[in-house]
Enzyme design. Structure first.
Site: not given
Length: 474
Positions: A87, A162, A186
């Protein structure tokens, strides 16, 4: 088998299978990496899961991994030749890390985060960085730098956030292993939205460095298509690191081998509101309730409960949103490079009295007594992962659930509380809505009971397998 069919098959294989095939020379690391990179190049223009690809470096590492297989006495790591993604909130040495913001568009770190370094040391091959909202501030995935990430199950819906780039990549067969982060859900939110497995280990189990704005809530961990792949990542990534003073001592456990543990006799609680959820989509609640009852087939005692806990939202919001806002406040003179909703949060944070943040910490410590007492009676807690199906892309939050208007973050009542407590929690795919959108069931364990959560997830996966279900568009 035709070359295209072979490449497609390799793209969907779990890491546990790929690692074994590579070690036995049934498949080449080069073939695996090329197959997955080709899939990314074909699908990413539509999904926008990856924002930075390191394809040339991945191919070089794959060739080196292949050469190592031919060397007598070579020490091969458990992930030798297996691809993974990271990420874009997690730092990577020599590879751009933007934190989803134009403010950091040219940021190139000089070191790897612990989880990245450990995946590489285990023989993993990094494919690139996946999309995230700025600093991970919302449960959807879009930003001013890279735009919208789409859900492979329905391109008009969010993949969650996220860690939405990671979830979209995993669901679309763009590699078996993906690194996500979780400060309020997330990892679990996007796992629910895209029908994959996401695991937030106990706070400190996998070290976090550097600290985020919401450091005391932040976790980093696996997002995969199977529970065993997440357990494999845990074997590699768990353990202390001096750069994270909150990191935990290493458990003497093989997470993969522990997955076969029995659930017989465990006492499970099921709740669809925890006492403070404003509204839950009835279809989501029904799918999750059926999944919760299925644990009785595994020998568990399942009891429907209404804990009637007070909402911890204000404490979480002040620590999470206030922390990110404080980190970005010095950049308010570049307001056009900050998402409008996030800029509003920054403005509100700067108007707060200085005691508000401290009060949130005190409220957090007081709220812990509710789940602490609850888990003296129950081994695991089951809830919906989120309160609604995936909503339309481009929105920060849904404006309503089941026809009822809701405020921002109201659709996440089940995830953020367990960032406040640091308890282990996972999201397992448990079904679909009538529109074909994935639904996730959250499994929460006692403090530090990571193995129990993984065992429960693995047992549910054996009972109701999901990994062969693929999005129709990919």
């Amino acid at each position: 088998m035709a070359r295209e069919e072979r490449a497609d098959e390799l793209s969907w294989l779990p890491a546990t299978t790929l690692a074994g095939m590579i070690r036995r020379k049934k498949v080449s690391p080069v073939e695996v990496v090329n197959a997955i990179l080709a899939r990314i190049e074909a699908l990413n223009p539509v999904l926008n899961a990856f924002v930075t690809l390191t394809g040339d470096q991945a191919r070089r590492e794959a060739r080196a991994a292949e050469r190592a297989l031919g060397k007598r006495g070579a020490r091969l790591g458990p992930l030798h030749g297996v691809p993974f993604s990271v990420k874009d909130l997690v730092i990577t040495r020599g590879v751009r890390t933007t934190f989803g913001s134009p403010l950091y568009r040219d940021n190139v770190p000089t070191e790897d985060a612990p989880i990245v370094a450990r995946l590489k040391a285990a023989g993993g091959i990094m494919l690139g960085k996946t999309n995230t909202p700025t600093m991970g501030w919302i449960g959807a995935t879009h930003n001013l730098l890279f735009g919208i990430t789409r859900n492979p199950w329905n391109l008009d819906r969010t993949p969650g956030g996220s860690s939405g780039g990671a979830s979209a990549a995993a669901a679309a067969g763009m590699g078996p292993l993906h690194v996500g982060t979780d400060g309020g859900g997330s990892i679990r939110i996007p796992a629910s939205c895209t029908g994959i497995f996401g695991f937030k280990a106990s706070y400190g189990r996998i070290p976090v460095y550097p600290a985020s704005g919401a450091w005391s809530l932040s976790h980093v961990g696996p997002m995969t298509r199977t529970v065993a792949d997440a357990a494999l990542m845990m074997n590699v990534c768990a353990g202390p690191d001096e750069r994270d003073p909150a990191s935990l001592p290493a458990e003497r456990v093989d997470y993969v081998r522990s997955l076969r543990g029995s659930l017989k006799g465990l006492r499970l609680a099921w709740s669809d509101d925890l006492g403070f959820a404003e509204v839950v989509d009835p279809e989501v609640a029904a799918v999750c309730a059926r999944a919760a009852r299925a644990f009785r087939d595994l020998g568990c005692r399942v009891e429907e409960v209404t804990p009637r806990w007070p909402s911890p939202f204000e404490a979480w919001s002040e620590i999470f949103c206030g922390g990110i806002a404080t980190r970005l406040a010095p950049y308010l003179d570049r307001r056009t490079e900050i998402d409008a909703g996030l800029a509003k949060i920054i403005d509100g944070t700067l108007r707060n009295p200085p005691t508000k943040y401290v009060q949130a910490w005190l409220d957090r410590l007081a709220w812990w007594q509710h789940p602490r007492a609850f888990f003296e009676k129950y081994d695991l807690l089951l809830t919906p992962t989120i309160a609604c199906p995936p909503f339309k892309v481009g929105l920060d939050n849904p404006s309503e659930i089941a026809g009822r208007p809701v405020v921002p973050y109201a659709w996440l009542p089940f995830t953020y509380p367990f960032n406040l407590t640091g308890q282990p929690a996972a999201s397992v795919p448990c079904g679909f809505t009538g529109d074909g959108l994935p639904v996730g069931l959250q499994i929460v364990g006692r403090r530090f009971a990571d193995v129990a959560v993984l065992q429960a997830a693995a047992a549910f996966e054996r009972l109701r397998p999901w990994a062969d279900r693929r999005p129709p568009g990919v």
